[in-house]
Design a protein around this motif. Structure first.
Motif, short mmCIF file in Angstrom:
data_model
loop_
_atom_site.label_atom_id
_atom_site.label_comp_id
_atom_site.label_asym_id
_atom_site.label_seq_id
_atom_site.Cartn_x
_atom_site.Cartn_y
_atom_site.Cartn_z
N SER A 41 -10.44 3.79 -4.13
CA SER A 41 -10.53 3.26 -2.76
C SER A 41 -11.19 4.24 -1.80
O SER A 41 -11.71 3.81 -0.75
CB SER A 41 -9.14 2.91 -2.25
OG SER A 41 -8.49 1.99 -3.10
N ILE A 79 -6.07 4.80 -5.82
CA ILE A 79 -6.36 5.51 -4.57
C ILE A 79 -7.70 6.21 -4.64
O ILE A 79 -8.50 6.18 -3.69
CB ILE A 79 -5.23 6.52 -4.27
CG1 ILE A 79 -3.93 5.77 -3.94
CG2 ILE A 79 -5.61 7.44 -3.11
CD1 ILE A 79 -2.75 6.68 -3.71
N ILE A 132 0.84 -1.20 0.00
CA ILE A 132 0.00 0.00 0.00
C ILE A 132 0.87 1.25 0.00
O ILE A 132 0.57 2.24 -0.69
CB ILE A 132 -0.94 -0.02 1.22
CG1 ILE A 132 -1.85 -1.25 1.16
CG2 ILE A 132 -1.78 1.25 1.28
CD1 ILE A 132 -2.75 -1.40 2.37
#
Length: 295
Positions: A270, A267, A31
């Motif tokens: 998410s 990103i 991540i």
């Protein structure tokens, strides 16, 4: 003496804490790479440039996910130069529609399975359970024939909403039925004695009490539709109708590898799920545990 005994009791926990910390770092490392690559402003997987004669410290810096300079250029390019915002909008519409339709149908079905006795009740529950044992790709060809050739809903949001809601109903029914079974029937009997109808009891008593289970079921339905790739890539053949996961794959292909755009888009994709998790956090534990009491 008490201090010594407490220390002795705390020693065995040290290896466990070290092991958990190692697994946490192992999980966070990819991540951190995605976040660093997205904010690096570059498209290469190498965040830093090695000198001609690299030392051990230089090689260590090359594997640490930390860019030399921080930039928002990847995010701005993804949102302005690419139709990524439209793809995210498609995902929002499809996921929201799937959640509303799937949870509504699952609520009524789960309440019927939980409270009423009718022929085929057990067979219906077993059919829902058996349908979850097969992979989703097994239904790809029949779904394509029904959706595209028969109904003419190929490359449309409505088509994906129907498919996602249908495939999410079995899990949602089992989840909600387990929670409805924990609600005392005395509440419904008291309401019936007061003159309330079955529909009034369902909307005014059962659903408010089942809010934790509804929240968890809605979250799972939303996440399933939001992250699904294979069905969306098969049914959506127009670029303007792509969902976010389908659109992300075009940043990394055989002729161009725009890893910075891919990381920035990942990103952005998410963020809605994380926000939804934080918003429904207080319902997660109670909804999951209560829904698993009976089944």
């Amino acid at each position: 003496m008490a201090l010594f005994s407490s220390r002795r009791e705390g020693v065995p926990h040290l290896p466990l804490h070290v092991l958990l910390l190692g697994f946490t770092l192992f999980t966070l490392y990819p991540i951190l790479w995605v976040v660093s690559l997205a904010f690096s402003g570059r498209q290469s997987l190498a965040l830093s440039t090695l000198p001609e004669s690299p030392t051990a410290m230089d090689r260590l810096r090359a594997v640490i996910p930390w860019p030399e300079t921080w930039s928002l250029s990847n995010f701005t390019s993804v949102l302005t130069d690419q139709p990524f915002a439209r793809w995210v909008l498609n995902s929002v519409i499809i996921s929201t529609g799937t959640t509303v339709v799937g949870v509504f149908v699952a609520c009524t079905a789960a309440y019927a399975f939980s409270r009423f006795k009718f022929p085929g009740q057990r067979a219906g529950l077993m059919a829902f359970l058996v349908s979850q044992m097969f992979p989703g790709t097994l239904m790809l060809i029949p779904l394509y024939i029904i959706l595209v050739q028969w109904l003419g809903l190929g490359s449309s949001r409505l088509g994906l909403i129907i498919v996602y809601a249908t495939t999410s109903i079995p899990f949602s029914v089992w989840m909600l039925k387990g929670y409805f079974d924990t609600i005392p029937k005395d509440l419904e009997e008291a309401a019936l004695m007061e003159g309330a109808s079955v529909s009034r009891i369902f909307w005014s008593i059962i659903l408010p009490l089942a809010k934790p289970a509804l929240s968890v079921t809605a979250l799972f339905s939303f996440m399933t539709a939001w992250n699904e790739f294979i069905l969306a890539a098969t049914f959506m053949d127009q670029e303007a109708m792509y969902t976010a996961p389908v659109g992300l794959r075009f940043f990394v292909g055989g002729f161009s590898q725009q890893w910075g755009y891919f990381a920035a888009g990942a990103i952005l994709v998410s963020v809605p799920v994380v926000v939804l998790f934080l918003f429904l956090q207080k319902y997660l534990v109670s909804g999951l545990t209560a829904g698993s009491v009976k089944g």
